[in-house]
Design a protein around this motif. Sequence first.
Motif, PDB file in Angstrom:
ATOM      1  N   ARG A  73      25.276  31.556   4.170  1.00 48.10           N
ATOM      2  CA  ARG A  73      25.275  32.407   2.918  1.00 48.10           C
ATOM      3  C   ARG A  73      24.524  33.912   3.343  1.00 48.10           C
ATOM      4  N   TRP A  74      25.342  34.618   2.826  1.00 50.57           N
ATOM      5  CA  TRP A  74      25.152  36.311   3.187  1.00 50.57           C
ATOM      6  C   TRP A  74      24.520  36.692   1.940  1.00 50.57           C
ATOM      7  N   VAL A  75      23.504  37.656   2.150  1.00 46.11           N
ATOM      8  CA  VAL A  75      22.844  38.328   1.059  1.00 46.11           C
ATOM      9  C   VAL A  75      23.499  39.739   1.130  1.00 46.11           C
ATOM     10  N   TYR A  76      23.899  40.090   0.011  1.00 46.99           N
ATOM     11  CA  TYR A  76      24.046  41.626  -0.298  1.00 46.99           C
ATOM     12  C   TYR A  76      23.119  42.221  -1.308  1.00 46.99           C
ATOM     13  N   PRO A  77      22.969  43.441  -1.646  1.00 54.85           N
ATOM     14  CA  PRO A  77      21.764  43.793  -2.725  1.00 54.85           C
ATOM     15  C   PRO A  77      22.260  43.624  -4.231  1.00 54.85           C
ATOM     16  N   MET A  78      23.629  43.523  -4.508  1.00 55.25           N
ATOM     17  CA  MET A  78      23.969  42.769  -5.798  1.00 55.25           C
ATOM     18  C   MET A  78      24.297  41.452  -5.987  1.00 55.25           C
ATOM     19  N   PHE A  79      24.743  40.820  -4.865  1.00 56.02           N
ATOM     20  CA  PHE A  79      25.389  39.470  -4.680  1.00 56.02           C
ATOM     21  C   PHE A  79      24.982  38.568  -3.534  1.00 56.02           C
ATOM     22  N   THR A  80      25.363  37.365  -3.602  1.00 59.74           N
ATOM     23  CA  THR A  80      25.166  36.512  -2.357  1.00 59.74           C
ATOM     24  C   THR A  80      26.517  35.715  -2.292  1.00 59.74           C
ATOM     25  N   VAL A  81      26.967  35.596  -1.139  1.00 58.65           N
ATOM     26  CA  VAL A  81      28.374  35.347  -0.765  1.00 58.65           C
ATOM     27  C   VAL A  81      28.175  34.005  -0.006  1.00 58.65           C
ATOM     28  N   TYR A  82      28.833  32.842  -0.567  1.00 60.74           N
ATOM     29  CA  TYR A  82      28.592  31.660   0.131  1.00 60.74           C
ATOM     30  C   TYR A  82      29.856  31.153   0.832  1.00 60.74           C
ATOM     31  N   PHE A  83      29.633  30.708   1.889  1.00 57.54           N
ATOM     32  CA  PHE A  83      30.937  30.479   2.652  1.00 57.54           C
ATOM     33  C   PHE A  83      31.015  29.030   3.240  1.00 57.54           C
ATOM     34  N   GLU A  84      32.200  28.238   3.276  1.00 53.37           N
ATOM     35  CA  GLU A  84      32.447  27.104   3.895  1.00 53.37           C
ATOM     36  C   GLU A  84      33.171  27.307   5.137  1.00 53.37           C
ATOM     37  N   LYS A  85      32.671  26.706   5.956  1.00 50.24           N
ATOM     38  CA  LYS A  85      33.352  27.294   7.349  1.00 50.24           C
ATOM     39  C   LYS A  85      33.189  28.964   7.623  1.00 50.24           C
TER      40      LYS A  85
END
Length: 108
Positions: A73-85
């Motif tokens: 999980r990467w947190v940006y100011p407006m959203f969080t991105v979820y990665f599989e691999k």
Amino acid sequence: MKRYLTTLPLLALLACAGAHADTLLIDRTKEQAAPVVPVRGQTASQVLSAFGEPTEKLEPRGGQKRQWPTINRWVYPMFTVYFEKSKVIDVVANKADANEVGPKPPIR
């Protein structure tokens, strides 16, 4: 008929009480123009080149069994991105302020 007339003011009072409810995250996201966010299937390097470094990279979760892939999980100011691999599987809007009702904070 008398019962109806006594409940009508009560209903009006309840309607007024709900007027100062919290802002819902879903309402804010519907009101705004569609923000530019990562698209499902993009790689982590594509997200980095398009949006820059995240403000925070959270600890990976999962991966204990083969059936449970590791989720980053990467947190940006407006959203969080979820990665599989290294592929984007989901993007979630973050809360704008403490009064906004939305998703629970990420598990750390």
